[in-house]
Design a protein around this motif. Structure first.
Motif, PDB file in Angstrom:
ATOM      1  N   ASP A   1       4.571  70.480  22.202  1.00 12.48           N
ATOM      2  CA  ASP A   1       4.259  71.094  23.544  1.00 12.48           C
ATOM      3  C   ASP A   1       3.810  70.282  24.737  1.00 12.48           C
ATOM      4  OD1 ASP A   1       3.815  72.717  25.814  1.00 12.48           O
ATOM      5  OD2 ASP A   1       2.182  73.918  24.848  1.00 12.48           O
TER       6      ASP A   1
ATOM      7  N   ASN B   1       9.520  80.497  25.085  1.00 10.74           N
ATOM      8  CA  ASN B   1       8.874  79.214  24.934  1.00 10.74           C
ATOM      9  C   ASN B   1       7.400  79.218  24.931  1.00 10.74           C
ATOM     10  OD1 ASN B   1       8.540  76.471  27.409  1.00 10.74           O
ATOM     11  ND2 ASN B   1       8.350  76.340  25.398  1.00 10.74           N
TER      12      ASN B   1
ATOM     13  N   SER C   1      10.880  68.104  14.593  1.00  8.63           N
ATOM     14  CA  SER C   1      12.497  68.161  14.312  1.00  8.63           C
ATOM     15  C   SER C   1      12.997  66.727  14.472  1.00  8.63           C
ATOM     16  CB  SER C   1      13.156  69.064  15.430  1.00  8.63           C
ATOM     17  OG  SER C   1      12.796  68.001  16.959  1.00  8.63           O
TER      18      SER C   1
ATOM     19  N   THR D   1      11.021  78.745  14.900  1.00  7.76           N
ATOM     20  CA  THR D   1      10.933  77.279  15.125  1.00  7.76           C
ATOM     21  C   THR D   1      12.377  77.152  15.556  1.00  7.76           C
ATOM     22  OG1 THR D   1      11.025  77.058  12.597  1.00  7.76           O
ATOM     23  CG2 THR D   1       9.193  76.670  13.767  1.00  7.76           C
ATOM     24  N   LEU D   2      12.816  77.373  16.644  1.00  8.10           N
ATOM     25  CA  LEU D   2      14.139  77.311  17.095  1.00  8.10           C
ATOM     26  C   LEU D   2      14.818  76.084  16.904  1.00  8.10           C
ATOM     27  CD1 LEU D   2      16.382  79.122  18.524  1.00  8.10           C
ATOM     28  CD2 LEU D   2      15.413  78.539  20.816  1.00  8.10           C
ATOM     29  N   GLY D   3      13.948  74.861  17.450  1.00  2.79           N
ATOM     30  CA  GLY D   3      14.521  73.668  17.268  1.00  2.79           C
ATOM     31  C   GLY D   3      16.124  73.677  18.171  1.00  2.79           C
TER      32      GLY D   3
ATOM     33  N   ALA E   1      13.599  71.988  23.397  1.00  2.91           N
ATOM     34  CA  ALA E   1      14.335  72.639  22.109  1.00  2.91           C
ATOM     35  C   ALA E   1      14.913  73.903  22.728  1.00  2.91           C
ATOM     36  CB  ALA E   1      13.327  72.983  20.949  1.00  2.91           C
TER      37      ALA E   1
ATOM     38  N   ASP F   1      10.135  78.588  20.548  1.00  3.55           N
ATOM     39  CA  ASP F   1       9.790  77.112  20.351  1.00  3.55           C
ATOM     40  C   ASP F   1       8.911  76.725  21.223  1.00  3.55           C
ATOM     41  OD1 ASP F   1       9.913  74.331  19.959  1.00  3.55           O
ATOM     42  OD2 ASP F   1      11.808  74.883  18.338  1.00  3.55           O
ATOM     43  N   ARG F   2       7.841  75.877  20.925  1.00  2.00           N
ATOM     44  CA  ARG F   2       6.941  75.445  22.156  1.00  2.00           C
ATOM     45  C   ARG F   2       7.323  74.212  22.746  1.00  2.00           C
ATOM     46  NH1 ARG F   2       1.481  73.644  18.600  1.00  2.00           N
ATOM     47  NH2 ARG F   2       2.564  73.210  16.758  1.00  2.00           N
ATOM     48  N   ASP F   3       8.373  73.582  22.372  1.00  4.58           N
ATOM     49  CA  ASP F   3       9.237  72.546  22.886  1.00  4.58           C
ATOM     50  C   ASP F   3      10.181  72.944  23.928  1.00  4.58           C
ATOM     51  OD1 ASP F   3      10.513  70.201  23.675  1.00  4.58           O
ATOM     52  OD2 ASP F   3      10.256  69.174  21.812  1.00  4.58           O
TER      53      ASP F   3
ATOM     54  N   ASN G   1       4.249  79.186  21.275  1.00  2.00           N
ATOM     55  CA  ASN G   1       3.976  78.700  19.852  1.00  2.00           C
ATOM     56  C   ASN G   1       4.275  79.984  18.973  1.00  2.00           C
ATOM     57  OD1 ASN G   1       2.547  78.522  17.246  1.00  2.00           O
ATOM     58  ND2 ASN G   1       1.388  76.859  18.285  1.00  2.00           N
TER      59      ASN G   1
END
Length: 310
Positions: free
Chosen positions: A128, A76, A104, A29-31, A58, A53-55, A78
């Protein structure tokens, strides 16, 4: 808007990984890259960090923060896809991993992302942003029974039925489009005297919708097992959760991995032959200090659990 996120239980979680300077580690969960940066500080140039991270926002923010490190792979996607990520990068296994679950600070504070029950924006809540299911669809298309079930199970909201009925009643007149519309609707359904001081009446409903939109609990047990499978012997998995539903899944999954014999208690000898696969490092969940809570109010409900692969 700048991607800002204060990493919770930062030193406790990274210290628990027992970082080996030439090891391979994953931040699922890199954030904003806080945990990753702390891990990279302890790695040599031969070490490797996989940031997941899927965002996409982020990922881009973390790339900027960690630009001085060349030993990082960015993914990038899940974190549930950890086995595919390792296979893709020709990595057999890892020395440790950290998962900081939930949403986050950036996602909460950026009104455009639709997570906030205070600011007004279109109902979204997707981590995402390419995913098809968003909060608007949940609120405006799920049946009254489905909504009540989500609010009760994922939000532990005791007024779930009343809120679901009101949503269905209001959306029959016109769609519920914004976070503030939903927030005000929920507020009217909950007696003020039942709301904890300093809390918001819509908090649990927004949490429940967010969990549904992102499938957070559905994937968790499987993801934990896949991360554990991916560890080397002696490798550790550290997971930070923020509410009781997440923590329960983490605790029970760790317990199953650390359990040995499963024979009935009245059996005189073990016939199942099952051996523990892991050793729980945190007998009790690690919680933030008073100083951390004072500095970062959002850390208040966080819990850290750590398991080591035997």
């Amino acid at each position: 808007m700048e991607f800002k996120h204060i990493s919770v239980l930062l030193n406790e979680s990274v210290n628990a990984l027992n970082i080996k300077k030439d090891g391979v580690y994953a931040d699922g969960t890199l954030g904003g890259g806080g945990h990753s940066e702390k891990i990279l500080e302890r790695l040599s140039g031969k070490g490797l960090l996989i940031g997941i991270d899927r965002d996409i926002e982020a990922i881009e923010a973390a790339k900027e923060r960690l630009k001085n490190y060349s030993n990082v792979i960015y993914e990038n996607t899940n974190f549930k896809n950890i086995k595919e990520i390792l296979q893709k990068n020709d990595i057999k296994n890892i020395d440790g991993a950290v998962l900081d679950l939930g949403v986050s600070s950036y996602q909460l504070d950026n009104a455009d992302r639709g997570f906030s029950y205070i600011a007004s924006s279109r109902l979204d809540m997707r981590m995402d942003t390419s995913a098809s299911l968003d909060a608007y669809k949940v609120v405006n298309t799920y049946s009254e029974e489905e909504l009540a079930k989500i609010f009760f199970e994922y939000g532990e909201e005791k007024f779930s039925r009343r809120i679901a009925a009101k949503i269905v009643e209001e959306r029959a007149k016109k769609p519920i489009e914004t976070t503030l519309e939903l927030s005000e609707l929920v507020k009217k359904c909950i007696p003020q005297k039942t709301v904890k001081k300093g809390s918001h009446p819509a908090k649990r409903v927004f949490q429940a919708i967010r969990i549904e939109v992102n499938g957070e609990l559905d994937i968790l047990e499987g993801a934990i097992n896949d991360f554990f499978d991916s560890l080397k012997s002696g490798g550790r998995l550290a997971i930070i959760s923020f509410h009781s539903l997440e923590d329960r899944i983490v605790k029970n999954t760790f317990a199953n991995l650390a359990r040995g014999c499963v024979c009935p208690k009245d059996f005189p000898v073990c016939v199942c032959g099952q051996k523990p696969r892991g050793k729980i490092i945190t007998k009790k969940a690690v919680v933030p200090t008073e100083d951390e809570i004072e500095f970062n109010k959002r850390s208040k409900s966080s819990k850290l659990r750590v398991i080591e692969k035997i």
